[in-house]
Enzyme design. Structure first.
Site, PDB file in Angstrom:
ATOM      1  N   SER A 299    -112.970  76.215  23.896  1.00 18.80           N
ATOM      2  CA  SER A 299    -113.096  74.757  23.970  1.00 18.80           C
ATOM      3  C   SER A 299    -114.559  74.344  23.995  1.00 18.80           C
ATOM      4  O   SER A 299    -114.919  73.259  23.549  1.00 18.80           O
ATOM      5  CB  SER A 299    -112.411  74.230  25.237  1.00 18.80           C
ATOM      6  OG  SER A 299    -111.043  74.080  25.055  1.00 18.80           O
TER       7      SER A 299
ATOM      8  N   ASP B 226    -109.590  64.565  22.470  1.00 17.75           N
ATOM      9  CA  ASP B 226    -109.405  65.367  23.678  1.00 17.75           C
ATOM     10  C   ASP B 226    -108.860  64.456  24.772  1.00 17.75           C
ATOM     11  O   ASP B 226    -108.248  63.434  24.464  1.00 17.75           O
ATOM     12  CB  ASP B 226    -110.743  66.010  24.064  1.00 17.75           C
ATOM     13  CG  ASP B 226    -110.581  67.370  24.726  1.00 17.75           C
ATOM     14  OD1 ASP B 226    -110.123  67.406  25.885  1.00 17.75           O
ATOM     15  OD2 ASP B 226    -110.913  68.378  24.085  1.00 17.75           O
TER      16      ASP B 226
ATOM     17  N   HIS C 236    -111.710  67.707  30.813  1.00 16.31           N
ATOM     18  CA  HIS C 236    -111.910  68.551  29.639  1.00 16.31           C
ATOM     19  C   HIS C 236    -112.626  67.822  28.506  1.00 16.31           C
ATOM     20  O   HIS C 236    -113.562  68.354  27.892  1.00 16.31           O
ATOM     21  CB  HIS C 236    -110.557  69.085  29.154  1.00 16.31           C
ATOM     22  CG  HIS C 236    -110.657  70.180  28.147  1.00 16.31           C
ATOM     23  ND1 HIS C 236    -110.696  69.951  26.792  1.00 16.31           N
ATOM     24  CD2 HIS C 236    -110.721  71.521  28.299  1.00 16.31           C
ATOM     25  CE1 HIS C 236    -110.770  71.105  26.153  1.00 16.31           C
ATOM     26  NE2 HIS C 236    -110.792  72.079  27.045  1.00 16.31           N
TER      27      HIS C 236
END
Length: 447
Positions: A287, A87, A125
């Site tokens: 996610s 990520d 994120h």
């Protein structure tokens, strides 16, 4: 190919304003005190005693109880397993990320250890994803805790678009191999390409993970970010694709998509996440659903270290609970149903010999025609004729004006013989003619 992290929205958890859809938004803070206990009215009200409030972060993690995670903790918390988060990077600072044991950057713009958040928009994120999978919390009973809080983490930082100097498909392929080589038992991919197909370089990278017994968890994608159907890597055979549901267990309208490759469903709304600066946020998207399942996969691998990746996935999908109103199992909306961590860890499930989510190797054999094996060679020994005799040596060069043996034998000598014979015949005929004339002349004169 349009890339997208499978995040649709993020709002502040404790009254901190953040950018949401281009404008600032302030979310209601998490409860910091327990609700007051009502009492009957009295002329002289007595003070009311209430229990000490629970930690607001732990209280907000509804999935820990609703999806059997706390029950699974009675068996294991993921010790001895490693989850690789490919990520935007897991931040260094927050104490919740004490389980990170290694990292590397593949974007060309991050830090060598993979711990620098990559990207101006999506920098947090990777930290949010990691906190759901294996956050350590801030104390024994405080701070956000992940599904597998004793599992180790690997941080493979990648970037999207201008946030990277390396092509995206190359980043993912290299990160997959690195994660496998550095001991990952589970790999989490919380992004989508919004296309059904994938770059051919991913064939070998994902096959490398499967051949090394790694469970690969992938987010299905979000309708809210323009994903109408599942896209790669969730379409790659062998991965466990995770769809999202709301708090009531119904398919999320904005934070999930659908498709025949979906394996299970998990919460994707009202999720918590630890940001790179340690701030706690509420966010949504598949996610977040994916790392919840990645954490459950780590719990299963910890509780059953003898199981291979195919059987870990099989336990997760076979113990999932069908969602309310689900008419087909598996189905394009929920897959096999809502994931159940306690059952995945503790239930009796028959073993399988192949990955129930498909075989990438077989898909490659059928679909990559250019890579088809060459035609097998015949097994019968071919007949080899005997060699021809050596050619006669070439004659020595000579003047074309001089006769050769061949011209003498086949030309000059026969011609000369024929000529001599013809002359002899001619002479004989002439002599005979003269005798005849001579005889006639003698006869005439005698008369």
């Amino acid at each position: 190919m349009r890339l997208a992290l499978t995040r649709t929205a993020v709002v502040a958890a404790v009254g901190v304003s953040v950018i949401l859809g281009g404008s600032a938004a302030v979310a209601a803070p998490l409860p910091e005190t327990a609700p007051a206990v009502p009492v009957a009215p009295a002329a002289s009200p007595a003070p009311v005693t209430v229990d000490a409030p629970a930690d607001p972060a732990r209280a907000a993690e509804y999935w820990l109880d609703d999806y059997g995670i706390r029950t699974a903790w009675q068996t294991t918390r993921g010790a001895g397993t490693t989850i690789a988060v490919i990520d935007t990077g897991i931040a260094r600072g927050p104490v919740e990320f004490g389980g990170v044991v290694g990292g590397k950057d593949f974007s060309g713009t991050g830090s060598s250890d993979g711990r620098k958040p990559v990207g101006a928009v999506d920098a947090n994120h990777g930290s949010w994803v990691a906190s759901l999978a294996a956050s350590r919390g801030t104390g024994v009973d405080t701070g956000m805790i992940g599904v597998a809080p004793e599992a180790n983490l690997l941080s493979a930082s990648i970037g999207f678009g201008a946030a990277a100097s390396v092509p995206f498909v190359e980043q993912v392929a290299d990160a997959m191999r690195w994660a496998v080589d550095n001991g990952a038992d589970v790999i989490n991919l919380s992004f989508t390409t919004n296309t059904l197909t994938w770059d051919q370089s991913w064939d070998e990278a994902f096959l490398y993970a499967f051949q090394h017994d790694v469970v690969v968890i992938v987010a299905a994608g979000n309708k809210g970010s323009g994903t109408d159907e599942v896209g790669a890597p969730s379409t790659i055979p062998g991965v466990l694709t995770v769809a999202g549901v709301d708090r009531a267990g119904a398919a999320s309208v904005e934070a999930s998509t659908q498709g025949i490759t979906i394996g299970v469903s998990a919460p994707s709304e009202e999720l918590l996440g630890v940001s790179a600066d340690g701030q706690l946020v509420v966010w949504e998207g598949t996610s977040g659903a994916a790392p919840i399942v990645a954490g459950i996969a780590a719990l299963v691998r910890s509780a059953h270290p003898d199981l291979d990746a195919a059987n870990v996935i099989n336990r997760i999908i076979r113990t999932a609970k069908p969602a309310a109103g689900q008419t087909s199992v598996p189905g394009p909306l929920y897959g096999y149903g809502l994931v159940d961590a306690a059952a995945a860890v503790g239930a009796s499930v028959s073993a399988v010999t192949a990955n129930p989510m498909g075989s990438l190797e077989e898909w490659i054999r059928l679909n990559r025609r250019a890579q088809a094996p060459s035609v097998p060679q015949p097994t019968v020994t071919p007949y080899i004729p005997p060699p021809l005799p050596d050619a006669a040596p070439a004659p020595k060069p000579q003047s074309p004006l001089l006769p050769t043996r061949e011209t003498l034998v086949y030309g000059t000598v026969p011609l000369l013989g024929g000529t001599v014979a013809a002359i002899m015949v001619a002479l004989g005929v002439t002599a005979a003619a003269r005798r005849i004339r001579s005889t006639r002349a003698s006869s005439t004169s005698s008369r």
